[in-house]
Design a protein around this motif. Structure first.
Motif, PDB file in Angstrom:
ATOM      1  N   THR A  96     -25.019 -46.937 -14.394  1.00 32.56           N
ATOM      2  CA  THR A  96     -24.808 -45.640 -15.201  1.00 32.56           C
ATOM      3  C   THR A  96     -25.657 -44.642 -14.792  1.00 32.56           C
ATOM      4  N   ALA A  97     -26.957 -44.574 -14.324  1.00 33.20           N
ATOM      5  CA  ALA A  97     -27.680 -43.728 -14.052  1.00 33.20           C
ATOM      6  C   ALA A  97     -27.009 -42.871 -12.960  1.00 33.20           C
ATOM      7  N   GLY A  98     -26.365 -43.655 -11.731  1.00 30.72           N
ATOM      8  CA  GLY A  98     -26.142 -42.930 -10.799  1.00 30.72           C
ATOM      9  C   GLY A  98     -24.767 -42.053 -11.333  1.00 30.72           C
ATOM     10  N   GLU A  99     -23.773 -42.511 -12.151  1.00 25.75           N
ATOM     11  CA  GLU A  99     -22.703 -41.687 -12.673  1.00 25.75           C
ATOM     12  C   GLU A  99     -23.342 -40.545 -13.317  1.00 25.75           C
ATOM     13  N   ILE A 100     -24.133 -40.557 -14.146  1.00 28.37           N
ATOM     14  CA  ILE A 100     -24.656 -39.454 -14.969  1.00 28.37           C
ATOM     15  C   ILE A 100     -25.201 -38.406 -14.079  1.00 28.37           C
ATOM     16  N   VAL A 101     -25.936 -38.840 -12.865  1.00 29.63           N
ATOM     17  CA  VAL A 101     -26.542 -37.961 -11.929  1.00 29.63           C
ATOM     18  C   VAL A 101     -25.350 -37.170 -11.079  1.00 29.63           C
ATOM     19  N   SER A 102     -24.345 -38.009 -10.972  1.00 28.19           N
ATOM     20  CA  SER A 102     -23.136 -37.598 -10.158  1.00 28.19           C
ATOM     21  C   SER A 102     -22.337 -36.364 -11.150  1.00 28.19           C
ATOM     22  N   MET A 103     -22.226 -36.957 -12.297  1.00 33.51           N
ATOM     23  CA  MET A 103     -21.517 -35.547 -12.870  1.00 33.51           C
ATOM     24  C   MET A 103     -22.514 -34.300 -13.214  1.00 33.51           C
ATOM     25  N   GLN A 104     -23.733 -34.443 -13.509  1.00 37.90           N
ATOM     26  CA  GLN A 104     -24.616 -33.508 -13.765  1.00 37.90           C
ATOM     27  C   GLN A 104     -24.492 -32.626 -12.473  1.00 37.90           C
ATOM     28  N   THR A 105     -24.515 -33.176 -11.170  1.00 40.46           N
ATOM     29  CA  THR A 105     -24.719 -32.464  -9.901  1.00 40.46           C
ATOM     30  C   THR A 105     -23.683 -31.975  -9.183  1.00 40.46           C
ATOM     31  N   THR A 106     -22.499 -32.225 -10.018  1.00 43.09           N
ATOM     32  CA  THR A 106     -21.042 -31.917  -9.715  1.00 43.09           C
ATOM     33  C   THR A 106     -20.607 -32.745  -8.457  1.00 43.09           C
ATOM     34  N   LEU A 107     -21.192 -34.020  -8.250  1.00 44.36           N
ATOM     35  CA  LEU A 107     -20.758 -34.837  -6.950  1.00 44.36           C
ATOM     36  C   LEU A 107     -20.054 -36.083  -7.552  1.00 44.36           C
ATOM     37  N   GLY A 108     -19.572 -35.764  -8.766  1.00 46.01           N
ATOM     38  CA  GLY A 108     -18.742 -36.856  -9.419  1.00 46.01           C
ATOM     39  C   GLY A 108     -17.273 -37.251  -8.487  1.00 46.01           C
ATOM     40  N   PHE A 109     -16.927 -36.578  -7.803  1.00 41.49           N
ATOM     41  CA  PHE A 109     -15.597 -36.740  -6.828  1.00 41.49           C
ATOM     42  C   PHE A 109     -16.113 -37.201  -5.519  1.00 41.49           C
ATOM     43  N   SER A 110     -17.434 -37.277  -5.287  1.00 44.40           N
ATOM     44  CA  SER A 110     -17.867 -37.928  -3.858  1.00 44.40           C
ATOM     45  C   SER A 110     -17.776 -39.571  -4.090  1.00 44.40           C
ATOM     46  N   GLN A 111     -16.693 -39.953  -3.580  1.00 41.78           N
ATOM     47  CA  GLN A 111     -16.444 -41.489  -3.888  1.00 41.78           C
ATOM     48  C   GLN A 111     -16.883 -42.222  -2.374  1.00 41.78           C
ATOM     49  N   THR A 112     -17.300 -43.352  -2.507  1.00 44.44           N
ATOM     50  CA  THR A 112     -17.651 -44.012  -1.283  1.00 44.44           C
ATOM     51  C   THR A 112     -17.390 -45.809  -1.847  1.00 44.44           C
ATOM     52  N   ALA A 113     -17.381 -46.637  -0.776  1.00 43.42           N
ATOM     53  CA  ALA A 113     -17.225 -48.107  -1.025  1.00 43.42           C
ATOM     54  C   ALA A 113     -18.421 -48.583  -1.610  1.00 43.42           C
ATOM     55  N   ASN A 114     -18.510 -49.106  -2.462  1.00 45.21           N
ATOM     56  CA  ASN A 114     -19.462 -49.758  -3.233  1.00 45.21           C
ATOM     57  C   ASN A 114     -19.639 -51.261  -2.959  1.00 45.21           C
ATOM     58  N   PRO A 115     -20.635 -51.829  -2.092  1.00 48.01           N
ATOM     59  CA  PRO A 115     -20.746 -53.196  -1.685  1.00 48.01           C
ATOM     60  C   PRO A 115     -20.852 -54.206  -3.004  1.00 48.01           C
ATOM     61  N   MET A 116     -21.188 -53.609  -4.040  1.00 52.12           N
ATOM     62  CA  MET A 116     -21.627 -54.474  -5.293  1.00 52.12           C
ATOM     63  C   MET A 116     -20.163 -54.407  -6.103  1.00 52.12           C
ATOM     64  N   GLN A 117     -19.291 -53.702  -5.834  1.00 53.22           N
ATOM     65  CA  GLN A 117     -18.228 -53.797  -6.905  1.00 53.22           C
ATOM     66  C   GLN A 117     -16.916 -53.588  -6.115  1.00 53.22           C
ATOM     67  N   ALA A 118     -15.909 -54.297  -6.635  1.00 43.56           N
ATOM     68  CA  ALA A 118     -14.375 -54.396  -5.985  1.00 43.56           C
ATOM     69  C   ALA A 118     -13.955 -53.077  -5.766  1.00 43.56           C
ATOM     70  N   ALA A 119     -14.209 -52.012  -6.592  1.00 42.05           N
ATOM     71  CA  ALA A 119     -13.681 -50.724  -6.241  1.00 42.05           C
ATOM     72  C   ALA A 119     -14.665 -49.476  -5.858  1.00 42.05           C
ATOM     73  N   PRO A 120     -14.153 -48.653  -5.505  1.00 43.53           N
ATOM     74  CA  PRO A 120     -15.265 -47.581  -4.995  1.00 43.53           C
ATOM     75  C   PRO A 120     -15.743 -46.979  -6.002  1.00 43.53           C
ATOM     76  N   GLY A 121     -16.866 -46.377  -6.038  1.00 46.00           N
ATOM     77  CA  GLY A 121     -17.801 -45.445  -6.962  1.00 46.00           C
ATOM     78  C   GLY A 121     -18.231 -44.496  -6.475  1.00 46.00           C
ATOM     79  N   SER A 122     -19.118 -43.500  -7.192  1.00 49.83           N
ATOM     80  CA  SER A 122     -19.509 -42.415  -6.852  1.00 49.83           C
ATOM     81  C   SER A 122     -20.665 -42.798  -5.629  1.00 49.83           C
ATOM     82  N   THR A 123     -20.886 -41.733  -4.966  1.00 43.87           N
ATOM     83  CA  THR A 123     -22.084 -42.092  -3.883  1.00 43.87           C
ATOM     84  C   THR A 123     -23.399 -42.210  -4.388  1.00 43.87           C
TER      85      THR A 123
END
Length: 256
Positions: A96-123
């Motif tokens: 949750t903290a990472g997604e909020i920081v990504s949205m506030q710094t306009t880096l929400g479109f920067s996606q990468t493979a998240n080894p803790m999740q099945a789907a990719p998430g923000s960097t």
């Protein structure tokens, strides 16, 4: 198997393996998909043998019927899955903290493979989750997992009725606390984004001809990441302290 272990000892070991294996399957860091299944199974078997002298007295006797054996094993698996799910659920605060920081710094479109999740998430979300797992092992918080496993046999003894309502209440409370913690961890960047956007809006009103977007976009990324980097130490410390407090709920022997 009598020369090596009695039937009752094999039965007790199987019950221990059912609960501990289910917990280990969902623990942060240990229960990830990139950890080989043989390693997790071997760890669960080792813990079952090591904890048998400690919690063996809380286990029920061997049932006379096959249906009774299956019922006890399913109950222990369900208990282990519930405990492991709650311990894993709290790590969603970092996502949750990472997604909020990504949205506030306009880096929400920067996606990468998240080894803790099945789907990719923000960097930044993937970075914070990996940071949290690293801190769990670096601060020896994973040692508390064993204490929580032992405490679970006092708090949720196999001989006692399984109260699903308490588990549901704890899961809901953990989810709400993890979301609140995620917002709190991202609070420095939220405050910066609010002040920066207000300042940008004032500049745009005072100087309509000035191209605010082209000047504000790179500054938002640079300054936002700077604030995020400066708060990283406090972020990790607060998360580990709160996570230890959650683990101690199971070690203390009370759901409330």
């Amino acid at each position: 198997m009598e020369p090596y272990a009695t039937v009752d000892q094999v039965w007790a070991g199987g019950l221990l393996f059912a609960r501990l294996g289910a917990i280990i399957m969902l623990l942060p860091g240990i229960g990830e998909a990139y950890v080989p299944a043989r390693i997790r199974l071997a760890l669960a078997l080792l813990l079952a043998m090591a904890l048998y002298p400690v919690v063996g007295h809380t286990l029920p006797a061997l049932p006379p019927t096959t249906g009774g054996m299956v019922g006890w094993i399913l109950r222990e698996v369900a208990t282990g899955l519930a405990i492991g799910a709650i311990l894993r659920l709290f790590t969603s605060a970092l996502m949750t903290a990472g997604e909020i920081v990504s949205m506030q710094t306009t880096l929400g479109f920067s996606q990468t493979a998240n080894p803790m999740q099945a789907a990719p998430g923000s960097t930044l979300s993937a970075f914070l989750v990996l940071l949290g797992v690293t801190l769990i092992f670096a601060t020896d918080t994973h040692h508390l997992f064993i204490g929580a496993m032992v405490g679970s046999y006092e708090m949720i003894a196999p001989a006692k009725p399984l109260v699903a309502a308490d588990f549901s209440e704890l899961a809901v409370r953990t989810m709400s606390q993890s979301f609140l913690l995620g917002v709190q961890l991202a609070a420095p960047v939220l405050v910066f984004a609010l002040v920066f956007n207000l300042a940008s809006g004032l500049v745009a009103r005072v100087m309509p001809s000035f191209q605010v977007y082209f000047a504000a976009a790179p500054l938002s990324v640079l300054l936002g990441l700077s604030v995020f980097a400066l708060s990283l130490g406090v972020l990790g410390t607060v998360f580990i302290d709160r996570y230890r407090a959650l683990i101690r709920v199971f070690m203390g022997g009370a759901l409330g």
